[in-house]
Design a protein around this motif. Sequence first.
Motif, mmCIF file in Angstrom:
data_model
loop_
_atom_site.group_PDB
_atom_site.id
_atom_site.type_symbol
_atom_site.label_atom_id
_atom_site.label_comp_id
_atom_site.label_asym_id
_atom_site.label_seq_id
_atom_site.Cartn_x
_atom_site.Cartn_y
_atom_site.Cartn_z
ATOM 1 N N GLU A 254 -128.709 -64.546 -25.540
ATOM 2 C CA GLU A 254 -127.465 -65.094 -24.984
ATOM 3 C C GLU A 254 -126.292 -64.155 -25.272
ATOM 4 O O GLU A 254 -125.457 -63.910 -24.400
ATOM 5 C CB GLU A 254 -127.185 -66.484 -25.563
ATOM 6 N N ILE A 255 -126.228 -63.613 -26.472
ATOM 7 C CA ILE A 255 -125.149 -62.686 -26.825
ATOM 8 C C ILE A 255 -125.237 -61.423 -25.974
ATOM 9 O O ILE A 255 -124.213 -60.894 -25.513
ATOM 10 C CB ILE A 255 -125.183 -62.350 -28.332
ATOM 11 N N LEU A 256 -126.437 -60.937 -25.734
ATOM 12 C CA LEU A 256 -126.600 -59.756 -24.876
ATOM 13 C C LEU A 256 -126.150 -60.048 -23.452
ATOM 14 O O LEU A 256 -125.547 -59.200 -22.790
ATOM 15 C CB LEU A 256 -128.050 -59.265 -24.900
ATOM 16 N N HIS A 257 -126.418 -61.256 -22.968
ATOM 17 C CA HIS A 257 -125.938 -61.647 -21.628
ATOM 18 C C HIS A 257 -124.411 -61.649 -21.591
ATOM 19 O O HIS A 257 -123.811 -61.170 -20.621
ATOM 20 C CB HIS A 257 -126.468 -63.025 -21.228
ATOM 21 N N VAL A 258 -123.798 -62.189 -22.621
ATOM 22 C CA VAL A 258 -122.332 -62.200 -22.688
ATOM 23 C C VAL A 258 -121.812 -60.766 -22.713
ATOM 24 O O VAL A 258 -120.874 -60.418 -21.978
ATOM 25 C CB VAL A 258 -121.837 -62.983 -23.925
ATOM 26 N N ALA A 259 -122.431 -59.927 -23.536
ATOM 27 C CA ALA A 259 -121.983 -58.536 -23.654
ATOM 28 C C ALA A 259 -122.084 -57.816 -22.319
ATOM 29 O O ALA A 259 -121.155 -57.104 -21.912
ATOM 30 C CB ALA A 259 -122.816 -57.803 -24.714
ATOM 31 N N GLN A 260 -123.188 -58.013 -21.609
ATOM 32 C CA GLN A 260 -123.325 -57.355 -20.309
ATOM 33 C C GLN A 260 -122.308 -57.900 -19.317
ATOM 34 O O GLN A 260 -121.750 -57.149 -18.517
ATOM 35 C CB GLN A 260 -124.740 -57.514 -19.760
ATOM 36 N N GLY A 261 -122.033 -59.186 -19.382
ATOM 37 C CA GLY A 261 -121.030 -59.763 -18.500
ATOM 38 C C GLY A 261 -119.638 -59.201 -18.756
ATOM 39 O O GLY A 261 -118.868 -58.964 -17.828
ATOM 40 N N VAL A 262 -119.327 -58.971 -20.019
ATOM 41 C CA VAL A 262 -118.009 -58.473 -20.404
ATOM 42 C C VAL A 262 -117.872 -56.975 -20.121
ATOM 43 O O VAL A 262 -116.856 -56.520 -19.603
ATOM 44 C CB VAL A 262 -117.733 -58.761 -21.901
ATOM 45 N N PHE A 263 -118.893 -56.202 -20.466
ATOM 46 C CA PHE A 263 -118.822 -54.748 -20.354
ATOM 47 C C PHE A 263 -119.420 -54.206 -19.052
ATOM 48 O O PHE A 263 -119.168 -53.068 -18.690
ATOM 49 C CB PHE A 263 -119.538 -54.080 -21.537
ATOM 50 N N GLY A 264 -120.237 -54.999 -18.374
ATOM 51 C CA GLY A 264 -120.878 -54.546 -17.136
ATOM 52 C C GLY A 264 -122.235 -53.912 -17.368
ATOM 53 O O GLY A 264 -123.025 -53.776 -16.452
ATOM 54 N N TYR A 265 -122.511 -53.531 -18.598
ATOM 55 C CA TYR A 265 -123.793 -52.947 -18.991
ATOM 56 C C TYR A 265 -123.839 -52.941 -20.517
ATOM 57 O O TYR A 265 -122.842 -53.234 -21.180
ATOM 58 C CB TYR A 265 -123.953 -51.534 -18.429
ATOM 59 N N LEU A 266 -124.995 -52.600 -21.072
ATOM 60 C CA LEU A 266 -125.147 -52.561 -22.522
ATOM 61 C C LEU A 266 -125.171 -51.116 -22.989
ATOM 62 O O LEU A 266 -126.181 -50.425 -22.852
ATOM 63 C CB LEU A 266 -126.435 -53.279 -22.939
ATOM 64 N N SER A 267 -124.068 -50.677 -23.548
ATOM 65 C CA SER A 267 -123.998 -49.314 -24.086
ATOM 66 C C SER A 267 -124.596 -49.302 -25.493
ATOM 67 O O SER A 267 -124.778 -50.349 -26.122
ATOM 68 C CB SER A 267 -122.546 -48.839 -24.138
ATOM 69 N N GLU A 268 -124.868 -48.122 -26.002
ATOM 70 C CA GLU A 268 -125.391 -47.999 -27.360
ATOM 71 C C GLU A 268 -124.397 -48.598 -28.362
ATOM 72 O O GLU A 268 -124.786 -49.280 -29.311
ATOM 73 C CB GLU A 268 -125.665 -46.535 -27.688
ATOM 74 N N ASP A 269 -123.122 -48.364 -28.134
ATOM 75 C CA ASP A 269 -122.074 -48.888 -29.007
ATOM 76 C C ASP A 269 -122.121 -50.419 -29.065
ATOM 77 O O ASP A 269 -122.007 -51.013 -30.136
ATOM 78 C CB ASP A 269 -120.707 -48.403 -28.519
ATOM 79 N N VAL A 270 -122.298 -51.051 -27.915
ATOM 80 C CA VAL A 270 -122.351 -52.510 -27.858
ATOM 81 C C VAL A 270 -123.609 -53.019 -28.561
ATOM 82 O O VAL A 270 -123.556 -54.004 -29.311
ATOM 83 C CB VAL A 270 -122.286 -53.003 -26.397
ATOM 84 N N LEU A 271 -124.742 -52.359 -28.348
ATOM 85 C CA LEU A 271 -125.983 -52.777 -28.999
ATOM 86 C C LEU A 271 -125.867 -52.665 -30.519
ATOM 87 O O LEU A 271 -126.316 -53.547 -31.257
ATOM 88 C CB LEU A 271 -127.156 -51.952 -28.482
ATOM 89 N N ILE A 272 -125.254 -51.593 -30.995
ATOM 90 C CA ILE A 272 -125.049 -51.416 -32.435
ATOM 91 C C ILE A 272 -124.146 -52.521 -32.974
ATOM 92 O O ILE A 272 -124.417 -53.101 -34.028
ATOM 93 C CB ILE A 272 -124.461 -50.023 -32.729
ATOM 94 N N TYR A 273 -123.071 -52.813 -32.251
ATOM 95 C CA TYR A 273 -122.128 -53.855 -32.663
ATOM 96 C C TYR A 273 -122.827 -55.212 -32.769
ATOM 97 O O TYR A 273 -122.686 -55.922 -33.766
ATOM 98 C CB TYR A 273 -120.971 -53.916 -31.669
#
Length: 115
Positions: A38-57
């Motif tokens: 669910e958090i990954l879905h939110v992150a992709q919705g906010v950023f448009g994709y999952l960058s390495e920085d977002v995955l680390i965060y």
Amino acid sequence: MAERASNGAAGHPSGDERFGVLEKALKRSRYSQDQLIEILHVAQGVFGYLSEDVLIYVGRELKLPLSRVFGVATFYHLFTFEEPGEHGATVCTGTACFVKGADRIVDALAAEFHV
């Protein structure tokens, strides 16, 4: 429960306000590791994709190893890891469409727009 050092945008080195939105979702989930998808879905919705920085965060905030976060993210085909272009196009490549020449359409679009 220990107090979290992170507080969204102010807690992220980039100062990117989108991390504040992600932080709210993390707080709503109570930093539960079970809420990773669910958090990954939110992150992709906010950023448009999952960058390495977002995955680390996300991994750091949920106290999960990056290998687990990356493993879950790459398992599901709905997650993307490249910044989306300005415009998008979808071409049917199912069997019926392929028989009618979808592969030629995809090749022509790729050549024309250098994608």
